[in-house]
Design an enzyme around this catalytic site. Structure first.
Site, PDB file in Angstrom:
ATOM      1  CE1 TYR A 270      -3.108   3.031   0.800  1.00 14.06           C
ATOM      2  CE2 TYR A 270      -2.559   2.790   3.123  1.00 14.06           C
ATOM      3  CZ  TYR A 270      -3.197   3.483   2.104  1.00 14.06           C
ATOM      4  OH  TYR A 270      -3.933   4.601   2.400  1.00 14.06           O
ATOM      5  CB  ILE A 271       3.015   2.863   2.505  1.00 10.11           C
ATOM      6  CG1 ILE A 271       1.790   3.037   3.425  1.00 10.11           C
ATOM      7  CG2 ILE A 271       3.918   4.092   2.579  1.00 10.11           C
ATOM      8  CD1 ILE A 271       2.080   3.106   4.883  1.00 10.11           C
TER       9      ILE A 271
ATOM     10  CB  ALA B 212       7.042  -4.727   7.926  1.00  8.78           C
TER      11      ALA B 212
ATOM     12  CE1 TYR C 209       4.264  -3.276  11.852  1.00 13.39           C
ATOM     13  CE2 TYR C 209       2.858  -1.802  13.127  1.00 13.39           C
ATOM     14  CZ  TYR C 209       3.626  -2.054  12.008  1.00 13.39           C
ATOM     15  OH  TYR C 209       3.756  -1.087  11.046  1.00 13.39           O
TER      16      TYR C 209
ATOM     17  CG  PHE D 222       0.795   9.211  14.074  1.00 14.54           C
ATOM     18  CD1 PHE D 222       2.172   9.388  13.907  1.00 14.54           C
ATOM     19  CD2 PHE D 222       0.299   9.219  15.359  1.00 14.54           C
ATOM     20  CE1 PHE D 222       3.017   9.600  14.994  1.00 14.54           C
ATOM     21  CE2 PHE D 222       1.131   9.438  16.456  1.00 14.54           C
ATOM     22  CZ  PHE D 222       2.486   9.630  16.270  1.00 14.54           C
TER      23      PHE D 222
ATOM     24  CG  PHE E 141     -13.230  -2.348  17.345  1.00 13.01           C
ATOM     25  CD1 PHE E 141     -14.308  -3.218  17.199  1.00 13.01           C
ATOM     26  CD2 PHE E 141     -12.167  -2.468  16.449  1.00 13.01           C
ATOM     27  CE1 PHE E 141     -14.323  -4.178  16.181  1.00 13.01           C
ATOM     28  CE2 PHE E 141     -12.171  -3.418  15.444  1.00 13.01           C
ATOM     29  CZ  PHE E 141     -13.256  -4.273  15.300  1.00 13.01           C
TER      30      PHE E 141
ATOM     31  NE  ARG F  18      -5.724   4.665  16.882  1.00 14.74           N
ATOM     32  CZ  ARG F  18      -6.140   4.622  18.152  1.00 14.74           C
ATOM     33  NH1 ARG F  18      -6.515   5.723  18.772  1.00 14.74           N
ATOM     34  NH2 ARG F  18      -6.161   3.480  18.805  1.00 14.74           N
TER      35      ARG F  18
ATOM     36  NE  ARG G 167      -8.070  -2.678  16.941  1.00 16.75           N
ATOM     37  CZ  ARG G 167      -7.738  -2.107  15.784  1.00 16.75           C
ATOM     38  NH1 ARG G 167      -8.125  -2.659  14.648  1.00 16.75           N
ATOM     39  NH2 ARG G 167      -7.063  -0.992  15.753  1.00 16.75           N
TER      40      ARG G 167
ATOM     41  CG  ASP H  88      -7.528  -0.028  19.397  1.00 15.49           C
ATOM     42  OD1 ASP H  88      -6.491   0.012  18.707  1.00 15.49           O
ATOM     43  OD2 ASP H  88      -8.639  -0.372  18.951  1.00 15.49           O
TER      44      ASP H  88
HETATM   45  N1  UDP Z   1     -11.759   0.550  14.531  1.00 17.84           N
HETATM   46  C1  UDP Z   1     -13.114   0.336  14.762  1.00 17.84           C
HETATM   47  N2  UDP Z   1     -13.761  -0.591  13.999  1.00 17.84           N
HETATM   48  C2  UDP Z   1     -13.125  -1.325  13.049  1.00 17.84           C
HETATM   49  C3  UDP Z   1     -11.756  -1.095  12.803  1.00 17.84           C
HETATM   50  C4  UDP Z   1     -11.103  -0.149  13.563  1.00 17.84           C
HETATM   51  O1  UDP Z   1     -13.721   0.962  15.628  1.00 17.84           O
HETATM   52  O2  UDP Z   1     -13.786  -2.167  12.409  1.00 17.84           O
HETATM   53  C5  UDP Z   1     -11.053   1.556  15.332  1.00 17.84           C
HETATM   54  C6  UDP Z   1      -9.863   1.027  16.077  1.00 17.84           C
HETATM   55  O3  UDP Z   1     -10.242   0.486  17.320  1.00 17.84           O
HETATM   56  C7  UDP Z   1      -9.012   2.292  16.206  1.00 17.84           C
HETATM   57  C8  UDP Z   1      -9.361   3.091  14.940  1.00 17.84           C
HETATM   58  O4  UDP Z   1     -10.582   2.534  14.456  1.00 17.84           O
HETATM   59  O5  UDP Z   1      -9.436   3.041  17.326  1.00 17.84           O
HETATM   60  C9  UDP Z   1      -8.304   2.974  13.865  1.00 17.84           C
HETATM   61  O6  UDP Z   1      -8.014   1.597  13.707  1.00 17.84           O
HETATM   62  P1  UDP Z   1      -7.106   1.063  12.515  1.00 17.84           P
HETATM   63  O7  UDP Z   1      -7.065  -0.435  12.636  1.00 17.84           O
HETATM   64  O8  UDP Z   1      -7.586   1.624  11.227  1.00 17.84           O
HETATM   65  O9  UDP Z   1      -5.676   1.695  12.781  1.00 17.84           O
HETATM   66  P2  UDP Z   1      -4.716   1.656  14.076  1.00 17.84           P
HETATM   67  O10 UDP Z   1      -5.030   2.905  14.839  1.00 17.84           O
HETATM   68  O11 UDP Z   1      -4.996   0.402  14.826  1.00 17.84           O
HETATM   69  O12 UDP Z   1      -3.351   1.697  13.475  1.00 17.84           O
END
Ligand code: UDP
Length: 329
Positions: free
Chosen positions: A11-12, A75, A141, A169, A208, A221, A282, A285
């Site tokens: 992707y990147i 990675a 990770y 980020f 989540f 985020r 999740r 987080d």
């Molecule tokens: N998230 C969510 N539902 C989903 C996927 C992600 O609420 O189906 C939330 C996740 O808990 C985080 C934010 O969205 O707070 C961004 O998650 P992502 O996996 O995109 O990136 P990360 O911050 O983990 O790198």
């Protein structure tokens, strides 16, 4: 100038490859296509299919091509998987990078651009997060990326191998052309998952957790457009090639959006109705992750140009609408 982009089909990496060829650099992409897509690679780049842990293969690449700089995006990057299969992550992310660095040193290649992550900071103790903030990864990770960052410091001292490290980020969005974008399998990231829900490919999107200490209770985020990430890499690489010192930069937009805000924005921009459910948190987080990218702005003269939430979502939506099955269609 010939640039080796390891993981250039991802992707990147694929967005960086585009930006490099548009600036006239010769690009060789090395990728094992485990998660990358050949269709993501610019036709103007040469593609070499193989693994960074295959030292004979690496030697051949560095013998055939006179490489001026290596950019490294290979990675494994799934946080949950990294907790269940840490050895897989150490093997690819740490040992793989070690093989790459050994080969570079063996061939006298001294410029390295490294794709790192905000996951190295773990649960932040301050906001915005600066490059100096404490580093306590809460998952394997992030730990493997931090291990490489530490390795790079010693490479510089011993071999004068200079590196630019970028801690992303939340990378998001797609190329403005709509030709390349995000296609992960499995997809775990918020924006593509919501867009797939809007397209009817999923039944619902789960939030989540809505009991975080944030204004609306969902996580915040800092979303940064993948083309802005690409432009920072080129500025960093050019600084290295001009004799610059090793350095580390955060890449974010400095603004935070909650999960609920992102969902609302996608509903508005796509004009689609879809089911939203609240689910459990999740694990791992942090409530809020916002970058200070002032160092990159100041030292690299980098300005994010596409990272407002509207542009991120519009470009990603265009990609997903035109490629509902990703690169398979
Ligand atoms: N998230 C969510 N539902 C989903 C996927 C992600 O609420 O189906 C939330 C996740 O808990 C985080 C934010 O969205 O707070 C961004 O998650 P992502 O996996 O995109 O990136 P990360 O911050 O983990 O790198």
């Amino acid at each position: 100038m010939k640039i080796l982009v390891c993981g250039g089909a991802g992707y990147i990496g694929s967005h960086v490859v585009r930006a490099l060829v548009e600036k006239g650099y010769e690009v060789v992409v090395l990728d094992n296509l485990s998660t990358g897509h050949e269709g993501a690679v610019s036709k103007k780049a040469v593609i070499e299919i193989g693994d960074i842990r295959d030292k004979a293969f690496l030697k051949q690449i560095f013998t055939v091509h006179q490489i001026d700089c290596v950019m490294h995006f290979c990675a494994h990057s799934l946080v949950g998987e990294s907790m269940n299969e840490p050895l897989k992550y150490y093997h690819n992310n740490v040992y793989g990078t070690l093989c790459l660095l050994e080969t570079m040193v063996g061939h006298g290649v001294k410029n390295f651009v490294f794709s790192s992550t905000a996951a190295i900071y773990g649960e932040p103790e301050e906001s915005p997060i600066t490059e100096e903030s404490n580093k306590n990864p809460t998952n394997t990770y992030g730990e493997t990326k931090l291990a490489v960052e530490k390795m790079l410091k010693w490479m510089d001292g011993a071999y004068e191998l200079k590196s630019m490290t970028f801690r992303y980020f939340n990378a998001a969005g797609a190329h403005l052309s709509g030709e390349i974008g995000e296609d992960h399998n499995p997809e775990t990231h918020l924006i593509p998952l919501i867009l797939k829900t809007a397209l009817g490919q999923r039944d619902q999107i789960s939030i989540f957790g809505e009991d975080y200490p944030t204004p609306d209770g969902s996580c915040i985020r800092d979303y940064i457009h993948v083309m802005d990430i690409a432009s920072a890499h080129i500025l960093g690489m050019e600084k290295l090639l001009a004799g610059g010192k090793s350095s580390v930069y955060n890449l974010g937009d400095g603004k935070g959006f909650s999960v609920k805000e992102v969902i609302a924005k996608i509903k508005a921009l796509s004009s689609k109705a879809f089911v939203v459910k609240v689910a459990k948190r999740r694990p791992g987080d942090p409530a809020k992750l916002i970058a200070s990218s002032q160092k990159a702005q100041r030292e690299l003269d980098w300005t994010p140009k596409h990272s407002d939430l509207d542009t991120i979502i519009k470009t990603a939506w265009k990609w997903h609408q035109n490629h509902p099955q990703g690169y398979n269609k």
